[in-house]
Design an enzyme around this catalytic site. Structure first.
Site, PDB file in Angstrom:
ATOM      1  N   ASN A 170       0.747  -1.190   0.008  1.00  0.00           N
ATOM      2  CA  ASN A 170       0.024  -0.094  -0.071  1.00  0.00           C
ATOM      3  C   ASN A 170       0.911   1.134  -0.037  1.00  0.00           C
ATOM      4  O   ASN A 170       2.064   1.262   0.472  1.00  0.00           O
ATOM      5  CB  ASN A 170      -0.931  -0.009   1.191  1.00  0.00           C
ATOM      6  CG  ASN A 170      -2.074   1.166   1.082  1.00  0.00           C
ATOM      7  OD1 ASN A 170      -2.941   0.957   0.232  1.00  0.00           O
ATOM      8  ND2 ASN A 170      -1.713   2.350   1.629  1.00  0.00           N
ATOM      9  N   ARG A 175       0.742  12.588   6.609  1.00  0.00           N
ATOM     10  CA  ARG A 175       1.770  13.654   6.959  1.00  0.00           C
ATOM     11  C   ARG A 175       2.721  12.894   8.114  1.00  0.00           C
ATOM     12  O   ARG A 175       2.133  12.222   8.814  1.00  0.00           O
ATOM     13  CB  ARG A 175       0.981  14.879   7.434  1.00  0.00           C
ATOM     14  CG  ARG A 175       0.516  14.714   8.720  1.00  0.00           C
ATOM     15  CD  ARG A 175      -0.432  15.875   9.102  1.00  0.00           C
ATOM     16  NE  ARG A 175      -0.884  15.882  10.321  1.00  0.00           N
ATOM     17  CZ  ARG A 175      -2.211  16.358  10.709  1.00  0.00           C
ATOM     18  NH1 ARG A 175      -3.165  16.721   9.941  1.00  0.00           N
ATOM     19  NH2 ARG A 175      -2.710  16.121  12.129  1.00  0.00           N
ATOM     20  N   TRP A 188      -1.415   8.209   9.706  1.00  0.00           N
ATOM     21  CA  TRP A 188      -2.481   7.553   8.918  1.00  0.00           C
ATOM     22  C   TRP A 188      -3.882   7.435   9.675  1.00  0.00           C
ATOM     23  O   TRP A 188      -3.912   7.113  11.027  1.00  0.00           O
ATOM     24  CB  TRP A 188      -2.093   6.140   8.538  1.00  0.00           C
ATOM     25  CG  TRP A 188      -1.657   5.331   9.474  1.00  0.00           C
ATOM     26  CD1 TRP A 188      -1.791   4.928  10.918  1.00  0.00           C
ATOM     27  CD2 TRP A 188      -0.245   4.442   9.516  1.00  0.00           C
ATOM     28  NE1 TRP A 188      -1.008   4.275  11.446  1.00  0.00           N
ATOM     29  CE2 TRP A 188       0.123   3.484  10.589  1.00  0.00           C
ATOM     30  CE3 TRP A 188       0.660   4.080   8.214  1.00  0.00           C
ATOM     31  CZ2 TRP A 188       1.053   3.140  10.812  1.00  0.00           C
ATOM     32  CZ3 TRP A 188       1.614   3.241   8.447  1.00  0.00           C
ATOM     33  CH2 TRP A 188       1.763   2.731   9.782  1.00  0.00           C
ATOM     34  N   GLU A 231      -1.010   1.090  -5.306  1.00  0.00           N
ATOM     35  CA  GLU A 231      -0.849   2.534  -5.736  1.00  0.00           C
ATOM     36  C   GLU A 231       0.225   2.633  -6.859  1.00  0.00           C
ATOM     37  O   GLU A 231       0.050   3.398  -7.768  1.00  0.00           O
ATOM     38  CB  GLU A 231      -0.692   3.589  -4.763  1.00  0.00           C
ATOM     39  CG  GLU A 231      -2.096   3.931  -4.027  1.00  0.00           C
ATOM     40  CD  GLU A 231      -2.590   3.026  -3.067  1.00  0.00           C
ATOM     41  OE1 GLU A 231      -1.609   1.889  -2.635  1.00  0.00           O
ATOM     42  OE2 GLU A 231      -3.638   3.066  -2.258  1.00  0.00           O
ATOM     43  N   ASP A 280      -4.883  22.134   8.858  1.00  0.00           N
ATOM     44  CA  ASP A 280      -4.990  21.111   7.736  1.00  0.00           C
ATOM     45  C   ASP A 280      -6.046  21.615   6.577  1.00  0.00           C
ATOM     46  O   ASP A 280      -6.377  22.745   6.738  1.00  0.00           O
ATOM     47  CB  ASP A 280      -5.575  19.753   8.359  1.00  0.00           C
ATOM     48  CG  ASP A 280      -4.858  18.723   7.502  1.00  0.00           C
ATOM     49  OD1 ASP A 280      -4.675  18.748   6.108  1.00  0.00           O
ATOM     50  OD2 ASP A 280      -4.871  17.316   7.868  1.00  0.00           O
TER      51      ASP A 280
HETATM   52  C1  FMN Z   1      -1.388  16.799   0.853  1.00  0.00           C
HETATM   53  C2  FMN Z   1      -2.066  15.678   1.420  1.00  0.00           C
HETATM   54  C3  FMN Z   1      -2.057  15.299   2.682  1.00  0.00           C
HETATM   55  C4  FMN Z   1      -2.777  14.259   3.288  1.00  0.00           C
HETATM   56  N1  FMN Z   1      -2.346  13.835   4.613  1.00  0.00           N
HETATM   57  C5  FMN Z   1      -3.107  12.927   5.023  1.00  0.00           C
HETATM   58  C6  FMN Z   1      -2.800  12.676   6.393  1.00  0.00           C
HETATM   59  O1  FMN Z   1      -1.967  13.056   7.232  1.00  0.00           O
HETATM   60  N2  FMN Z   1      -3.242  11.369   6.959  1.00  0.00           N
HETATM   61  C7  FMN Z   1      -4.297  10.652   6.224  1.00  0.00           C
HETATM   62  O2  FMN Z   1      -4.984   9.637   6.722  1.00  0.00           O
HETATM   63  N3  FMN Z   1      -4.714  11.025   4.843  1.00  0.00           N
HETATM   64  C8  FMN Z   1      -4.072  12.016   4.524  1.00  0.00           C
HETATM   65  N4  FMN Z   1      -4.293  12.381   2.924  1.00  0.00           N
HETATM   66  C9  FMN Z   1      -5.295  11.736   2.394  1.00  0.00           C
HETATM   67  C10 FMN Z   1      -4.614  10.221   1.908  1.00  0.00           C
HETATM   68  O3  FMN Z   1      -3.568  10.270   1.285  1.00  0.00           O
HETATM   69  C11 FMN Z   1      -5.692   9.535   0.991  1.00  0.00           C
HETATM   70  O4  FMN Z   1      -6.966   9.303   1.881  1.00  0.00           O
HETATM   71  C12 FMN Z   1      -5.343   8.174   0.547  1.00  0.00           C
HETATM   72  O5  FMN Z   1      -6.391   7.813  -0.064  1.00  0.00           O
HETATM   73  C13 FMN Z   1      -4.579   7.412   1.440  1.00  0.00           C
HETATM   74  O6  FMN Z   1      -4.217   6.277   0.940  1.00  0.00           O
HETATM   75  P1  FMN Z   1      -4.882   4.679   1.328  1.00  0.00           P
HETATM   76  O7  FMN Z   1      -6.088   5.013   0.517  1.00  0.00           O
HETATM   77  O8  FMN Z   1      -4.095   3.866   0.720  1.00  0.00           O
HETATM   78  O9  FMN Z   1      -5.156   4.823   2.747  1.00  0.00           O
HETATM   79  C14 FMN Z   1      -3.446  13.457   2.622  1.00  0.00           C
HETATM   80  C15 FMN Z   1      -3.764  13.891   1.191  1.00  0.00           C
HETATM   81  C16 FMN Z   1      -3.024  14.846   0.681  1.00  0.00           C
HETATM   82  C17 FMN Z   1      -3.528  15.280  -0.542  1.00  0.00           C
HETATM   83 MN    MN Z   2      -4.413   2.144  -0.555  1.00  0.00          MN
END
Ligand code: FMN
Ligand code: MN
Length: 479
Positions: A170, A175, A188, A231, A280
């Site tokens: 994954n 952040r 996460w 991804e 945020d």
């Molecule tokens: C700039 C940016 C920062 C992000 N920061 C976070 C974060 O700190 N924690 C989080 O859970 N998702 C964050 N997200 C959203 C996740 O990247 C997004 O939900 C993504 O689908 C997560 O991957 P996953 O689906 O494999 O868990 C952020 C997205 C962006 C564009």
């Molecule tokens: Mn994913």
């Protein structure tokens, strides 16, 4: 044009397209950069490469994604609809009839097969290898974005984990709050795949973080794919070229070979730290909450590594463009299960999970309600607070049109659906964290089958008169 192969090719492309400004004067990664970037994004300005960020030898790239044109350049397309179409072709593959269809089918299958990441033996990302005590996050120009932020945060990472049960990879963008030279928090959230991998593991779980990628791969870390989809495979498909991966130097995880910077290490069960506050994309500070600690075992870099960052805050910010790319690219996937959806819009001002406007080809009574519940049952869209449903002929991107139908077609006593369900972890308005109300607004035309009086016809000029006026327009002398 093929999408750029790494961050440097991307910077060169941005420069040749007049989409990047090199800032040579010294700037402070503490707040000053945010204010510069915020003004630049909000005035549709260029990507910024800060060559002298105070306290660091590394250049700092911000606002690489901050316009629709740059998103298109990143994907090598003239409109993001093209990306959606390629995905749609694959999702809607039918058993081929005839030679032409068979050849096309083979090409599509090949595009899927070629998407698989490719392992390589050497990667530029390991030109410099720091291990153990040599690792120092203080080398990087990590931004402190907002005055109330707890610390500097790494804001554009691709966090790589494996599901210990299936070995499935994954990649998520989560952040990282810098806690010390070799530790960060790992943010996460509850509904995210990285966290699910962690919950399925015991003791220590290895994690790698890639910074400074080609733009499509960086984008893919933010894409809300179903958990079992890698991804990096998705990035390979979108780029039309596999992502090259090299084995980490201290972890059994593969990392993008061309990354500018890689952080390797582990998180451990039972070790939590108060993460935040951090300003945020909700436009508010998220309060401190416990998250795992990421311990770095190695930090590898390209020579003269460029550190990428993004500033999130009150919308519109740079992440609006990443979100819009997701909105466009995922339409075919949404339509694969809810085909009556013609188009949809996630308003930037709604920080993406506050509101969805959905246009449907309505076929039966209560159809709009069926679609609301589908949205509330679909991946991360389930976190959407307000769903507005309009008929197929309404453009969901035209908010004035949508407002017209919400006003004209809605009897609030009849057409509002109040429900509840999971809420985004960062939503501050819900009474309970993680659980909240949902509002559906059925702004479609209704009829007696839905308990209304006869529905009136909408005003529309007849085609003959329109054609006549088209023909005679110049004669009227109106301009
Ligand atoms: C700039 C940016 C920062 C992000 N920061 C976070 C974060 O700190 N924690 C989080 O859970 N998702 C964050 N997200 C959203 C996740 O990247 C997004 O939900 C993504 O689908 C997560 O991957 P996953 O689906 O494999 O868990 C952020 C997205 C962006 C564009
Ligand atoms: Mn994913």
């Amino acid at each position: 044009m093929a999408p750029p192969s790494d961050l440097r090719a991307w910077i060169a492309l941005l420069e040749s397209e007049n989409e990047l400004v090199r800032v040579t004067t010294e700037v402070d990664p503490h707040l000053e950069v945010t204010e510069i970037v915020d003004r630049t994004v909000k005035s549709a300005g260029p990507a910024l490469l800060f060559e002298r960020a105070r306290g660091s030898e590394h250049a700092l790239l911000v606002n690489q994604f901050g316009s629709e044109r740059r998103m298109c350049l990143a994907f090598g397309v003239s409109s993001l609809e093209e990306v959606a179409e390629r995905l749609s072709e694959v999702l809607e593959m039918q058993p081929p009839a005839g030679l032409v269809a068979k050849l096309r089918g083979l090409r599509q299958l090949k595009s899927i097969a070629d998407s698989q990441p490719r392992s390589v033996r050497k990667g530029a990302c390991q030109e410099i290898v720091l291990r153990g005590d040599e690792v120092d996050l203080g080398l990087l120009p990590v931004l402190t974005c907002w005055p109330g932020d707890a610390a500097p945060f790494i804001t554009l990472p691709a966090v790589i984990t494996r599901d210990p049960r299936t070995a499935q990879r994954n990649v998520g963008m989560y952040r990282l709050q810098v806690l010390g030279p070799r530790t960060t928090a790992m943010h996460w959230q509850l509904h995210k795949d990285g966290r699910a991998d962690f919950l399925a593991s015991e003791g220590r779980m290895e994690v790698a973080v890639a910074l400074g990628l080609d733009p499509v791969t960086a984008y893919s870390a933010s894409a809300p794919l179903p958990k079992h989809i890698d991804e990096f495979m998705f990035a390979g498909f979108l780029r039309g070229e596999a992502v090259e991966l090299v084995e980490g130097v201290s972890v059994a995880l593969e990392v993008p070979a061309s990354a500018e910077i890689v952080l390797e290490g582990y998180v451990e069960h039972g070790e939590l730290v108060d993460e935040g506050p951090f300003g945020d994309h909700t436009g508010f500070y998220t309060p401190p909450e416990p998250f795992p600690v990421f311990h770095l075992t190695a930090m590898t870099m390209r020579r003269d590594a460029i550190y990428p960052s993004i500033v999130v805050g009150k919308p519109p910010a740079e992440d609006a463009y990443l979100g819009k790319a997701t909105e466009r690219i995922f339409l075919p996937a949404i339509r694969a299960t809810v085909p009556e959806i013609v188009d949809y819009d996630l308003p930037v001002a709604g920080a993406f999970h506050n509101c969805a406007i959905v246009a449907i080809r309505k076929a039966y009574p209560a159809h709009a309600r069926k679609v609301m519940h589908a949205i509330w049952g679909l991946g991360l869209l389930s976190l959407t607070k307000i769903v507005v449903v309009v008929d197929a002929h309404v453009d969901p991107h035209d908010y004035a049109q949508v407002a017209f139908y919400v006003g004209a077609n809605v009897d609030p006593a009849r057409d509002l659906v109040l429900s509840d369900g999971p809420a985004d972890q960062l939503d501050h308005a819900t009474t309970l964290q993680f659980v909240g109300g949902k509002l559906g607004i059925d702004a479609t035309a209704k009829g007696p089958a839905e308990g209304t009086r006869a529905w009136p016809a909408e005003i529309e000029m007849d085609p003959d008169t329109r054609a006549l006026v088209d023909r005679r327009w110049a004669e009227y002398g109106i301009r």
